[in-house]
Design a protein around this motif. Structure first.
Motif, mmCIF file in Angstrom:
data_model
loop_
_atom_site.group_PDB
_atom_site.id
_atom_site.type_symbol
_atom_site.label_atom_id
_atom_site.label_comp_id
_atom_site.label_asym_id
_atom_site.label_seq_id
_atom_site.Cartn_x
_atom_site.Cartn_y
_atom_site.Cartn_z
ATOM 1 N N LEU A 184 -3.989 -36.921 -34.239
ATOM 2 C CA LEU A 184 -4.096 -38.556 -34.143
ATOM 3 C C LEU A 184 -2.667 -39.263 -34.710
ATOM 4 O O LEU A 184 -2.310 -40.236 -34.015
ATOM 5 C CB LEU A 184 -5.073 -38.917 -35.382
ATOM 6 C CG LEU A 184 -6.340 -38.555 -35.119
ATOM 7 C CD1 LEU A 184 -7.236 -39.282 -36.319
ATOM 8 C CD2 LEU A 184 -6.971 -39.411 -33.832
ATOM 9 N N THR A 185 -1.972 -38.551 -35.371
ATOM 10 C CA THR A 185 -0.423 -39.251 -35.597
ATOM 11 C C THR A 185 0.244 -39.098 -34.172
ATOM 12 O O THR A 185 0.889 -40.356 -33.916
ATOM 13 C CB THR A 185 0.373 -38.186 -36.646
ATOM 14 O OG1 THR A 185 -0.587 -38.417 -37.753
ATOM 15 C CG2 THR A 185 1.478 -38.887 -36.798
ATOM 16 N N TRP B 233 0.798 -43.996 -28.246
ATOM 17 C CA TRP B 233 0.104 -45.334 -27.788
ATOM 18 C C TRP B 233 0.900 -46.216 -28.321
ATOM 19 O O TRP B 233 0.935 -47.476 -27.645
ATOM 20 C CB TRP B 233 -1.316 -45.434 -28.698
ATOM 21 C CG TRP B 233 -2.130 -46.556 -28.357
ATOM 22 C CD1 TRP B 233 -2.614 -47.023 -27.252
ATOM 23 C CD2 TRP B 233 -2.377 -47.750 -29.342
ATOM 24 N NE1 TRP B 233 -3.091 -48.143 -27.179
ATOM 25 C CE2 TRP B 233 -3.003 -48.631 -28.698
ATOM 26 C CE3 TRP B 233 -2.120 -47.809 -30.562
ATOM 27 C CZ2 TRP B 233 -3.752 -49.733 -29.138
ATOM 28 C CZ3 TRP B 233 -2.558 -48.918 -31.315
ATOM 29 C CH2 TRP B 233 -3.515 -49.882 -30.616
ATOM 30 N N THR B 234 1.711 -46.254 -29.363
ATOM 31 C CA THR B 234 2.587 -47.588 -29.895
ATOM 32 C C THR B 234 3.943 -47.500 -29.107
ATOM 33 O O THR B 234 4.787 -48.385 -29.420
ATOM 34 C CB THR B 234 2.699 -47.464 -31.373
ATOM 35 O OG1 THR B 234 3.247 -46.148 -31.850
ATOM 36 C CG2 THR B 234 1.326 -47.775 -32.002
ATOM 37 N N ALA C 176 -1.044 -39.024 -31.102
ATOM 38 C CA ALA C 176 -1.598 -39.965 -30.187
ATOM 39 C C ALA C 176 -1.234 -41.431 -30.672
ATOM 40 O O ALA C 176 -0.903 -42.088 -29.855
ATOM 41 C CB ALA C 176 -3.166 -39.740 -30.481
ATOM 42 N N TYR C 177 -1.137 -41.753 -31.681
ATOM 43 C CA TYR C 177 -0.884 -43.039 -32.463
ATOM 44 C C TYR C 177 0.655 -43.319 -31.866
ATOM 45 O O TYR C 177 0.834 -44.643 -31.341
ATOM 46 C CB TYR C 177 -1.121 -43.371 -33.626
ATOM 47 C CG TYR C 177 -0.751 -44.427 -34.248
ATOM 48 C CD1 TYR C 177 -1.615 -45.778 -33.910
ATOM 49 C CD2 TYR C 177 0.338 -44.964 -35.081
ATOM 50 C CE1 TYR C 177 -1.397 -47.075 -34.439
ATOM 51 C CE2 TYR C 177 0.737 -46.076 -35.363
ATOM 52 C CZ TYR C 177 -0.100 -47.164 -35.073
ATOM 53 O OH TYR C 177 0.126 -48.511 -35.557
ATOM 54 N N GLY C 178 1.301 -42.664 -32.035
ATOM 55 C CA GLY C 178 2.788 -42.553 -31.592
ATOM 56 C C GLY C 178 3.063 -42.594 -30.158
ATOM 57 O O GLY C 178 3.904 -43.544 -29.648
ATOM 58 N N ALA D 278 -3.558 -38.682 -40.791
ATOM 59 C CA ALA D 278 -2.844 -39.535 -39.843
ATOM 60 C C ALA D 278 -2.251 -40.741 -40.247
ATOM 61 O O ALA D 278 -0.933 -41.439 -40.019
ATOM 62 C CB ALA D 278 -3.747 -39.675 -38.655
ATOM 63 N N VAL D 279 -3.214 -41.611 -41.336
ATOM 64 C CA VAL D 279 -2.444 -42.812 -41.954
ATOM 65 C C VAL D 279 -1.511 -42.469 -42.557
ATOM 66 O O VAL D 279 -0.603 -43.264 -42.722
ATOM 67 C CB VAL D 279 -3.829 -43.573 -42.449
ATOM 68 C CG1 VAL D 279 -3.538 -44.965 -43.367
ATOM 69 C CG2 VAL D 279 -5.225 -43.980 -41.478
ATOM 70 N N THR E 231 1.631 -41.814 -40.840
ATOM 71 C CA THR E 231 2.137 -43.080 -40.107
ATOM 72 C C THR E 231 2.784 -43.973 -41.141
ATOM 73 O O THR E 231 3.940 -44.361 -40.808
ATOM 74 C CB THR E 231 1.116 -43.615 -39.177
ATOM 75 O OG1 THR E 231 0.639 -42.825 -38.452
ATOM 76 C CG2 THR E 231 1.591 -44.899 -38.454
#
Length: 104
Positions: A69-70, A76-77, A72-74, A14-15, A18
């Motif tokens: 996670l990718t 969230w941001t 979810a992060y997208g 995911a890191v 991103t």
């Protein structure tokens, strides 16, 4: 130990995904460096886990963690749209990853 390394490698997927998105085609130095480092560590961890775990299970768990996670992060941001359907589908991916762990 292999499962912990595999989970950490999925997080690193995911890191790097991103960072790749933020690298503007690998033209921005910091995101490009983060992409490269996370990619190497993620792939190395996946290779390590595959010494003890089946290839199919390892790959499915690695991709499932990284993709979930990718997304979810997208969400969230705010770079990804959020919807109940998307949340439920990503939850389904997570449930499948847990299921693969329970079956192994």
């Amino acid at each position: 130990m292999s499962w912990l390394v595999l989970i950490a490698s999925g997080v690193l997927e995911a890191v790097w995904a991103t960072a790749l998105g933020r690298s503007d085609g690998l033209t921005r130095p910091l995101p490009t460096a983060i992409f490269g480092a996370a990619l190497l560590l993620s792939m190395g961890g996946l290779a390590f886990a595959m010494r003890d775990l089946p290839v199919g299970t390892s790959y499915a768990v690695w991709v499932g963690i990284g993709a979930s996670l990718t997304v979810a992060y997208g969400m969230w941001t705010g770079t990804e749209t959020t919807s109940l359907a998307k949340i439920l589908l990503v939850t389904g991916i997570v449930a499948c990853v847990v299921g693969l762990k329970l079956l192994h």
